[in-house]
Design an enzyme around this catalytic site. Sequence first.
Site, PDB file in Angstrom:
ATOM      1  N   SER A 225       0.835  -1.201   0.000  1.00  0.00           N
ATOM      2  CA  SER A 225       0.000   0.000   0.000  1.00  0.00           C
ATOM      3  C   SER A 225       0.866   1.246   0.000  1.00  0.00           C
ATOM      4  CB  SER A 225      -0.915   0.022   1.233  1.00  0.00           C
ATOM      5  OG  SER A 225      -1.674   1.213   1.259  1.00  0.00           O
TER       6      SER A 225
ATOM      7  N   LYS B  64      -4.069  -6.975   3.845  1.00  0.00           N
ATOM      8  CA  LYS B  64      -4.180  -5.904   2.847  1.00  0.00           C
ATOM      9  C   LYS B  64      -5.628  -5.708   2.419  1.00  0.00           C
ATOM     10  CE  LYS B  64      -2.720  -2.861  -0.206  1.00  0.00           C
ATOM     11  NZ  LYS B  64      -3.683  -2.781  -1.290  1.00  0.00           N
TER      12      LYS B  64
ATOM     13  N   HIS C 256      -7.207  -3.750   5.109  1.00  0.00           N
ATOM     14  CA  HIS C 256      -6.672  -2.390   4.943  1.00  0.00           C
ATOM     15  C   HIS C 256      -7.478  -1.635   3.898  1.00  0.00           C
ATOM     16  CE1 HIS C 256      -4.286   0.346   2.433  1.00  0.00           C
ATOM     17  NE2 HIS C 256      -3.567   0.657   3.496  1.00  0.00           N
ATOM     18  N   ASN C 257      -7.725  -2.259   2.763  1.00  0.00           N
ATOM     19  CA  ASN C 257      -8.462  -1.596   1.692  1.00  0.00           C
ATOM     20  C   ASN C 257      -9.904  -1.348   2.086  1.00  0.00           C
ATOM     21  OD1 ASN C 257      -6.046  -1.955   0.348  1.00  0.00           O
ATOM     22  ND2 ASN C 257      -6.980  -2.642  -1.555  1.00  0.00           N
TER      23      ASN C 257
ATOM     24  N   GLU D 241      -9.883   1.594   4.152  1.00  0.00           N
ATOM     25  CA  GLU D 241      -9.669   2.722   3.235  1.00  0.00           C
ATOM     26  C   GLU D 241     -10.990   3.184   2.620  1.00  0.00           C
ATOM     27  OE1 GLU D 241      -7.774   2.963  -1.176  1.00  0.00           O
ATOM     28  OE2 GLU D 241      -6.459   2.122   0.351  1.00  0.00           O
TER      29      GLU D 241
END
Length: 488
Positions: A134, A188, A191-192, A195
């Site tokens: 990222s 990840k 994480h997204n 986001e």
Amino acid sequence: MKAQIGMVGLAVMGKNLALNIRDHGFKVAVYEYAEGVADAFVAVEAENTAAIESAEMISTNSLQELVDSLQTPRVVFMMVRAGDVVDFYIDRLVPLLSEGDIIVDGGNSLYTDTNRRVAALSEKGLNFIGMGVSGGEEGAHYGASMMPGGNRAAWATVKPIFQAISAHVDGEPCCHWVGDNGAGHYVKMVHNGIEYGDMQLICEAYQLLSEGLGLSVDEIHDIFQEWNKGELSSYLMEITVDILAYKDDDGLPLLGKILDTAGQKGTGKWTGIDALELGIPLTLIGEAVFARCLSWQKSERVQAAKILPKRPVAPFTGDKAEMINAIHDALYASKIISYAQGFRLMREASREYKFALNYGDIALMWRGGCIIRSKFLKNIKQAYSNNHELRNLLFDDFFAGVMEQSEVGWRKAVILGIQLGIPTPTFSSALAYFDGYRTEKLPANLLQAQRDYFGSHTYERIDKPRGEFFHTDWIGDGGNTSATTYNV
């Protein structure tokens, strides 16, 4: 001297990661499927290698040439589109590699695909790493957040390279081993998802300030700029300040000329789907994904605005400064809920999928380089340092205190949206989760009675031990046969 790592894929991320690797003194070989791209890239960048004596970048024109240029154990780092393209390259690399060699997938692959690839390549004596990356173009070149998982045997070989090229905060690399199999890509993915939530939350704050309080883009810019100096300091807030300040050729804000339809690549959706599979309420991120879906229905919304017009509402006449503070508190509290839900999902996934995640390390990896880097990630790191088994961030003293301080303003901001017909799906869902999570008795007793009535699904009783299930013949002639009891 042969190259220490090979890069497959020279789109924006691949190019910048290759430059980052080179700039940190590692020799990197590069390959791109399109003929001539690798040669041209290396030719343009060759003059920049003079500043670092040990650094070098070489171009290759086939996968065989790439593999032959690497020292053993060979490390092939792929930055290609997730899905079939990853398998395309794996299939062509496997016959060229030897036992103990390493393939790294740095794209946004689905973690179940990474599970499959780790197992398949392990049978062939090869090591596979699925690594979330990222930070976008800037992070790739100057230091990204990197989340490696997969075959642990490969970590010692790639660790010096990946920790060197990652972002660093307080001297610590934003790259640590996450866990086995698809753990890196799972983290990840979450994480997204976070986001998605962060971006939608900022958008709702913007709309409340703009439509709710009638503030200009320049006024909102100044407010966000001030917020970015405090607890809301983050990369996404920082770039939002820049966006609000940007003027088009006619001197007017460019933001007002951008069509209100948002795209997505699927990682937020994957996060929501896995939350449903694991039975974890991920309401805020789910609403953020649906908000993008609704934005895409532009023509329907235009038609609906004509058929279902909003009733005229008197403009806000209260204390604007007080309401601005309330919107700040709503953004802060909702953002914490988003992270609390995301970390709760990772906790369940770690248990279910045997990832053995270290949540403090994850917070540390997200402190620098990545898109969701923000000031309070240090508080998340501290919370898990205090208690690695923390079930929910809201149980930590710091975050519980923020909730208490923010609640009044949070409710005012949501009420403002309701009164004026301004949608606040993530603010509202975050507040609903907060209220539900701290409610000792929910109306699920009625829900379970309904399920038992129409489907004989049984229920537990408050006056009996947990784990004992009962069925009632609600209409007098249904008998005593019950359905199998199960939970999501």
